[in-house]
Design a protein around this motif. Structure first.
Motif, short mmCIF file in Angstrom:
data_model
loop_
_atom_site.label_atom_id
_atom_site.label_comp_id
_atom_site.label_asym_id
_atom_site.label_seq_id
_atom_site.Cartn_x
_atom_site.Cartn_y
_atom_site.Cartn_z
N ILE A 117 0.64 -1.22 -0.07
CA ILE A 117 0.06 0.06 0.05
C ILE A 117 0.87 1.37 0.04
CG2 ILE A 117 -1.95 -1.04 1.23
CD1 ILE A 117 -1.02 0.36 3.66
N ASP A 118 0.42 2.26 -0.51
CA ASP A 118 0.96 3.65 -0.57
C ASP A 118 0.60 4.53 0.73
OD1 ASP A 118 1.59 6.33 -1.39
OD2 ASP A 118 1.14 6.21 -3.41
N LEU A 119 1.63 4.53 1.53
CA LEU A 119 1.20 5.13 2.86
C LEU A 119 1.09 6.60 2.86
CD1 LEU A 119 3.85 3.25 5.07
CD2 LEU A 119 1.26 2.98 5.17
N ALA A 120 1.88 7.07 1.72
CA ALA A 120 1.43 8.69 1.66
C ALA A 120 0.18 8.96 0.84
CB ALA A 120 2.69 9.15 0.50
N ALA A 121 -0.46 8.13 0.15
CA ALA A 121 -1.82 8.15 -0.26
C ALA A 121 -2.82 8.09 0.84
CB ALA A 121 -1.98 7.03 -1.36
N LEU A 122 -2.59 7.09 1.74
CA LEU A 122 -3.27 6.92 2.93
C LEU A 122 -3.58 8.08 3.82
CD1 LEU A 122 -4.90 5.49 5.13
CD2 LEU A 122 -3.07 4.21 5.96
N ASP A 123 -2.26 8.93 3.90
CA ASP A 123 -2.01 9.88 4.92
C ASP A 123 -3.05 11.13 4.12
OD1 ASP A 123 -1.24 11.45 6.93
OD2 ASP A 123 0.62 12.04 5.69
N ALA A 127 -6.38 12.85 5.76
CA ALA A 127 -6.52 14.18 5.70
C ALA A 127 -7.56 14.82 5.18
CB ALA A 127 -4.93 14.88 5.44
N GLU A 128 -7.99 14.39 4.20
CA GLU A 128 -9.16 15.18 3.32
C GLU A 128 -10.63 15.23 3.92
OE1 GLU A 128 -10.25 11.85 -0.08
OE2 GLU A 128 -8.78 13.23 -0.37
N ASP A 129 -10.98 14.50 5.03
CA ASP A 129 -12.04 14.44 5.80
C ASP A 129 -11.80 14.23 7.03
OD1 ASP A 129 -14.43 13.91 6.57
OD2 ASP A 129 -15.29 13.04 4.25
N GLU A 130 -12.59 15.08 7.95
CA GLU A 130 -12.21 15.22 9.39
C GLU A 130 -13.29 14.07 10.05
OE1 GLU A 130 -12.18 19.01 10.92
OE2 GLU A 130 -10.30 19.37 10.13
#
Length: 381
Positions: A117-123, A127-130
């Motif tokens: 998995i792409d951990l940066a994509a998960l981050d 972050a885009e929705d609280e």
């Protein structure tokens, strides 16, 4: 399985003899674990002993372990009962997660060509929705064996106020699994992947007091978190199996034996057919699993031909065995349809033998020769 080289442990492992004996003993006893008379109390004691045995396999508090009908129900239970307002899952999850996640409009964590998995994509997704989120990332992929960075994903999830679920059905019993080390809030287990009985699994809660919303109502079983009379023989078998595999994993020779067999199979297969590909071979993998692709020969064709030769392997997850589509997992890794559609999975386990490897290699090489592939003469004999 008499006469068959069984190399499909990721679909389901043969029942261990010691487990069969434990199940038979449980079947011979009467008593409902919810009854307060003597036989009922004895049944309750067997159930709770098994709960402690399964919990010990992953270092969990037994009070946080809920027995289910299998890994699929455990996955469904957490998807329905976590209370999360949004769902984020990896693009390579088992269908038990992937299909309900698709219906729920879940966000997908992409994977690279290495199958991780792409951990940066998960981050970014976190972050885009609280809104409170549930992240689901499997520990080891059922098709490739590639091990995911679950602990890192859990740290990211927690930093954003989300919870993480890990489907560890393929990994448990094949590599050490620690709920604490993973940092997972919820964990899925399945008995039949490790030599236990089918039809029994578990959802493990890191926090036993977590207010899981049950979706099976009508009784107070499993601390009111899963109604229905418990499958006591299956649960006892699960406990016996957990104890056995825990002992196996404490001896490095056990896992080294399987990984050595897998590596020998992979080396010989690629030497005989250099055009073949071992998918995910450069990533950390379960030591029992290899995914081989032979471009131009559909995986289902290989599975059927090998079956006729007395060798049992699979193409894609067993839960999707009646379907024709190309593997969703391999497609997510960026493989072309010609490669993704030509992959087979070979998986080993507790009763695998060296002669099973030899039989696979002979049958697979013979199939390729009959289909017009060039066989390396140095390794063809």
């Amino acid at each position: 399985m008499s006469g068959t080289a069984y190399l499909d442990y990721n679909s389901g492992a043969p029942l261990r003899p010691e487990v069969a004996a434990a199940i038979a003993a449980a079947w011979a006893e009467a008593g409902n674990p919810s009854s307060i008379h003597g036989p009922g109390r004895a049944a309750r004691k067997r159930l709770e002993t098994a709960r402690a045995e399964v919990a010990a396999l992953v270092g969990a508090d037994p009070h946080g372990l809920i027995f289910t009908s299998g890994g699929t129900e455990a996955d469904a239970m957490i998807l329905a009962g976590s209370g999360a307002e949004r769902l984020i899952v990896s693009a390579i999850e088992h269908p038990a997660i992937a299909e309900p996640a698709e219906r729920a409009g879940a966000a997908l964590i992409p994977v690279g060509a290495d199958g991780m998995i792409d951990l940066a994509a998960l981050d970014r997704l976190l972050a885009e929705d609280e809104r409170p989120a549930l992240v689901s990332v499997m520990l080891a992929n059922n098709e490739t064996g590639v091990i995911q960075p679950v602990a890192e994903a859990a740290r990211l999830a927690h930093a954003h106020g989300a919870r993480l679920h890990c489907d560890a059905a393929q990994a448990a019993g094949r590599s050490p699994v620690s709920l604490a080390a993973l940092g997972a809030d919820f964990l899925t287990l399945s008995a039949h992947k490790m030599g236990g009985p089918p039809g029994i699994g578990a959802l493990v809660l890191a926090d036993p007091t977590f207010p899981l919303a049950p979706f099976l109502l009508g009784g107070g079983q499993e601390s009111r978190r899963r109604a229905g009379t418990e499958n006591l023989p299956g649960i006892v078998g699960f406990g016996a199996c957990a104890t056995l595999v825990g002992g196996d994993l404490s001896d490095p020779a056990t896992t080294l034996r399987l990984s050595a067999m897998r590596d020998r199979l992979e080396r010989a297969a690629l030497a005989r057919l250099p055009q073949a590909i071992a998918i995910g071979a450069d990533s950390p993998r379960l030591g029992n699993t290899t995914c081989l692709a032979l471009a131009g020969m559909p995986g289902r064709t290989q599975v059927m031909a090998l079956d006729l030769a007395g060798v049992a392997v699979s193409a894609g997850p067993a839960c999707a065995s009646g379907r024709q589509e190309v593997s969703r997992v391999l497609t997510a890794m960026g493989l072309e349809p010609e490669i993704a559609g030509s992959a087979i999975r070979i998986s080993l386990g507790w009763a695998s033998r060296e002669e099973d490897i030899d039989r696979f290699l002979a049958a697979w090489t013979d199939l390729a020769r009959r289909k017009g592939y060039t066989i390396s003469q140095a390794e063809a004999a």
